[in-house]
Design a protein around this motif. Sequence first.
Motif, PDB file in Angstrom:
ATOM      1  N   ILE A  76      81.271  57.330  83.062  1.00  0.00           N
ATOM      2  CA  ILE A  76      80.259  57.497  82.012  1.00  0.00           C
ATOM      3  C   ILE A  76      79.926  58.980  81.891  1.00  0.00           C
ATOM      4  CG2 ILE A  76      77.876  56.959  81.353  1.00  0.00           C
ATOM      5  CD1 ILE A  76      78.387  54.218  82.812  1.00  0.00           C
ATOM      6  N   GLU A  77      80.149  59.535  80.717  1.00  0.00           N
ATOM      7  CA  GLU A  77      80.018  60.976  80.501  1.00  0.00           C
ATOM      8  C   GLU A  77      78.852  61.355  79.607  1.00  0.00           C
ATOM      9  OE1 GLU A  77      83.816  62.348  79.147  1.00  0.00           O
ATOM     10  OE2 GLU A  77      84.838  61.640  80.949  1.00  0.00           O
ATOM     11  N   THR A  78      77.865  60.478  79.474  1.00  0.00           N
ATOM     12  CA  THR A  78      76.692  60.754  78.650  1.00  0.00           C
ATOM     13  C   THR A  78      76.036  62.059  79.115  1.00  0.00           C
ATOM     14  OG1 THR A  78      76.327  58.373  78.447  1.00  0.00           O
ATOM     15  CG2 THR A  78      74.476  59.811  77.867  1.00  0.00           C
ATOM     16  N   PRO A  79      75.706  62.966  78.189  1.00  0.00           N
ATOM     17  CA  PRO A  79      75.006  64.188  78.592  1.00  0.00           C
ATOM     18  C   PRO A  79      73.724  63.850  79.349  1.00  0.00           C
ATOM     19  CG  PRO A  79      75.651  64.295  76.288  1.00  0.00           C
ATOM     20  CD  PRO A  79      75.913  62.893  76.745  1.00  0.00           C
ATOM     21  N   ALA A  80      73.379  64.702  80.322  1.00  0.00           N
ATOM     22  CA  ALA A  80      72.204  64.441  81.150  1.00  0.00           C
ATOM     23  C   ALA A  80      71.438  65.723  81.426  1.00  0.00           C
ATOM     24  CB  ALA A  80      72.629  63.807  82.474  1.00  0.00           C
ATOM     25  N   ASP A  90      70.402  73.010  96.564  1.00  0.00           N
ATOM     26  CA  ASP A  90      71.229  71.813  96.749  1.00  0.00           C
ATOM     27  C   ASP A  90      71.246  70.962  95.484  1.00  0.00           C
ATOM     28  OD1 ASP A  90      71.860  72.541  99.329  1.00  0.00           O
ATOM     29  OD2 ASP A  90      70.289  71.314 100.243  1.00  0.00           O
ATOM     30  N   ASP A  91      70.068  70.763  94.868  1.00  0.00           N
ATOM     31  CA  ASP A  91      70.007  69.998  93.623  1.00  0.00           C
ATOM     32  C   ASP A  91      70.801  70.688  92.525  1.00  0.00           C
ATOM     33  OD1 ASP A  91      68.455  68.018  94.729  1.00  0.00           O
ATOM     34  OD2 ASP A  91      66.592  68.640  93.760  1.00  0.00           O
ATOM     35  N   ALA A  92      70.670  71.987  92.427  1.00  0.00           N
ATOM     36  CA  ALA A  92      71.386  72.737  91.390  1.00  0.00           C
ATOM     37  C   ALA A  92      72.893  72.627  91.593  1.00  0.00           C
ATOM     38  CB  ALA A  92      70.946  74.197  91.390  1.00  0.00           C
ATOM     39  N   ASP A  93      73.343  72.729  92.832  1.00  0.00           N
ATOM     40  CA  ASP A  93      74.774  72.603  93.117  1.00  0.00           C
ATOM     41  C   ASP A  93      75.282  71.204  92.788  1.00  0.00           C
ATOM     42  OD1 ASP A  93      74.865  75.220  93.958  1.00  0.00           O
ATOM     43  OD2 ASP A  93      74.820  74.729  96.095  1.00  0.00           O
ATOM     44  N   ALA A  94      74.510  70.181  93.187  1.00  0.00           N
ATOM     45  CA  ALA A  94      74.901  68.792  92.901  1.00  0.00           C
ATOM     46  C   ALA A  94      74.928  68.546  91.403  1.00  0.00           C
ATOM     47  CB  ALA A  94      73.945  67.821  93.585  1.00  0.00           C
ATOM     48  N   ALA A  95      73.926  69.054  90.700  1.00  0.00           N
ATOM     49  CA  ALA A  95      73.848  68.880  89.253  1.00  0.00           C
ATOM     50  C   ALA A  95      75.039  69.559  88.572  1.00  0.00           C
ATOM     51  CB  ALA A  95      72.533  69.429  88.722  1.00  0.00           C
ATOM     52  N   SER A  96      75.385  70.731  89.026  1.00  0.00           N
ATOM     53  CA  SER A  96      76.513  71.455  88.457  1.00  0.00           C
ATOM     54  C   SER A  96      77.817  70.688  88.662  1.00  0.00           C
ATOM     55  CB  SER A  96      76.610  72.840  89.089  1.00  0.00           C
ATOM     56  OG  SER A  96      77.731  73.519  88.596  1.00  0.00           O
ATOM     57  N   ALA A  97      78.009  70.118  89.843  1.00  0.00           N
ATOM     58  CA  ALA A  97      79.222  69.355  90.141  1.00  0.00           C
ATOM     59  C   ALA A  97      79.325  68.105  89.263  1.00  0.00           C
ATOM     60  CB  ALA A  97      79.248  68.964  91.617  1.00  0.00           C
ATOM     61  N   LEU A  98      78.187  67.586  88.804  1.00  0.00           N
ATOM     62  CA  LEU A  98      78.171  66.382  87.981  1.00  0.00           C
ATOM     63  C   LEU A  98      78.165  66.698  86.489  1.00  0.00           C
ATOM     64  CD1 LEU A  98      75.594  64.333  90.052  1.00  0.00           C
ATOM     65  CD2 LEU A  98      78.042  63.882  89.850  1.00  0.00           C
ATOM     66  N   GLU A  99      78.376  67.957  86.156  1.00  0.00           N
ATOM     67  CA  GLU A  99      78.386  68.393  84.765  1.00  0.00           C
ATOM     68  C   GLU A  99      77.086  68.037  84.054  1.00  0.00           C
ATOM     69  OE1 GLU A  99      81.997  67.211  82.783  1.00  0.00           O
ATOM     70  OE2 GLU A  99      83.215  67.841  84.476  1.00  0.00           O
ATOM     71  N   SER A 101      73.944  68.717  81.884  1.00  0.00           N
ATOM     72  CA  SER A 101      73.815  69.575  80.709  1.00  0.00           C
ATOM     73  C   SER A 101      72.661  70.558  80.802  1.00  0.00           C
ATOM     74  CB  SER A 101      73.640  68.701  79.464  1.00  0.00           C
ATOM     75  OG  SER A 101      74.728  67.812  79.347  1.00  0.00           O
ATOM     76  N   GLY A 102      71.737  70.327  81.727  1.00  0.00           N
ATOM     77  CA  GLY A 102      70.611  71.236  81.884  1.00  0.00           C
ATOM     78  C   GLY A 102      69.661  70.766  82.952  1.00  0.00           C
ATOM     79  N   TYR A 103      68.747  71.656  83.307  1.00  0.00           N
ATOM     80  CA  TYR A 103      67.770  71.408  84.346  1.00  0.00           C
ATOM     81  C   TYR A 103      66.411  71.820  83.796  1.00  0.00           C
ATOM     82  CZ  TYR A 103      66.984  70.604  89.335  1.00  0.00           C
ATOM     83  OH  TYR A 103      66.617  70.085  90.542  1.00  0.00           O
ATOM     84  N   VAL A 104      65.454  70.889  83.763  1.00  0.00           N
ATOM     85  CA  VAL A 104      64.125  71.140  83.207  1.00  0.00           C
ATOM     86  C   VAL A 104      63.116  71.079  84.338  1.00  0.00           C
ATOM     87  CG1 VAL A 104      62.388  70.311  81.574  1.00  0.00           C
ATOM     88  CG2 VAL A 104      64.815  70.054  81.040  1.00  0.00           C
ATOM     89  N   THR A 105      62.288  72.111  84.468  1.00  0.00           N
ATOM     90  CA  THR A 105      61.280  72.105  85.523  1.00  0.00           C
ATOM     91  C   THR A 105      59.930  71.660  84.976  1.00  0.00           C
ATOM     92  OG1 THR A 105      60.859  74.457  85.161  1.00  0.00           O
ATOM     93  CG2 THR A 105      62.413  73.888  86.912  1.00  0.00           C
ATOM     94  N   LYS A 106      59.154  71.041  85.868  1.00  0.00           N
ATOM     95  CA  LYS A 106      57.784  70.641  85.550  1.00  0.00           C
ATOM     96  C   LYS A 106      56.878  71.773  85.980  1.00  0.00           C
ATOM     97  CE  LYS A 106      58.784  65.766  86.497  1.00  0.00           C
ATOM     98  NZ  LYS A 106      58.529  64.658  87.420  1.00  0.00           N
ATOM     99  N   PRO A 107      55.811  72.086  85.269  1.00  0.00           N
ATOM    100  CA  PRO A 107      55.401  71.443  84.028  1.00  0.00           C
ATOM    101  C   PRO A 107      56.414  71.726  82.927  1.00  0.00           C
ATOM    102  CG  PRO A 107      54.019  73.357  84.457  1.00  0.00           C
ATOM    103  CD  PRO A 107      54.918  73.181  85.637  1.00  0.00           C
ATOM    104  N   ILE A 108      56.596  70.758  82.076  1.00  0.00           N
ATOM    105  CA  ILE A 108      57.641  70.805  81.065  1.00  0.00           C
ATOM    106  C   ILE A 108      57.230  71.678  79.887  1.00  0.00           C
ATOM    107  CG2 ILE A 108      58.934  69.403  79.399  1.00  0.00           C
ATOM    108  CD1 ILE A 108      58.648  67.083  81.461  1.00  0.00           C
TER     109      ILE A 108
END
Length: 123
Positions: A76-80, A90-99, A101-108
């Motif tokens: 499943i390749e739905t953008p995320a 670690d989260d950034a590296d894992a997110a990058s490996a899973l392609e 599409s972006g990382y949003v920090t709180k507060p949004i």
Amino acid sequence: MAKVLVADDSETILLLLQTRLEMEGYEVETAIDDQEVVDAVHGAAGGQAPDLLLLDAMMPRKSGIEALRELRAEGIETPALIVSAHQDADDADAASALEVSGYVTKPIDFDRLFATVAQLTAS
């Protein structure tokens, strides 16, 4: 109309994201944990699959990143987009490996979020 699956274990944040995205014209489906994310994506076979996943990094049982890892393993390749109160390496590296599409920090920053969502859901 683009469909966004929003997952967050905080009902307050979930409702806020749902309301704001609906006000921007998106169809929104919600999930409160990783299993609901997977079930919602699998259950979409008879309906409209989400055009975008907006996943909280920290949820009960599995993180949004782990739920996404499971979906990616199934092809499943739905953008995320990953949403988190903090971004660690670690989260950034894992997110990058899973392609992711972006990382949003709180507060949004909703202006930034809406621009990214519009870009990722443009047909």
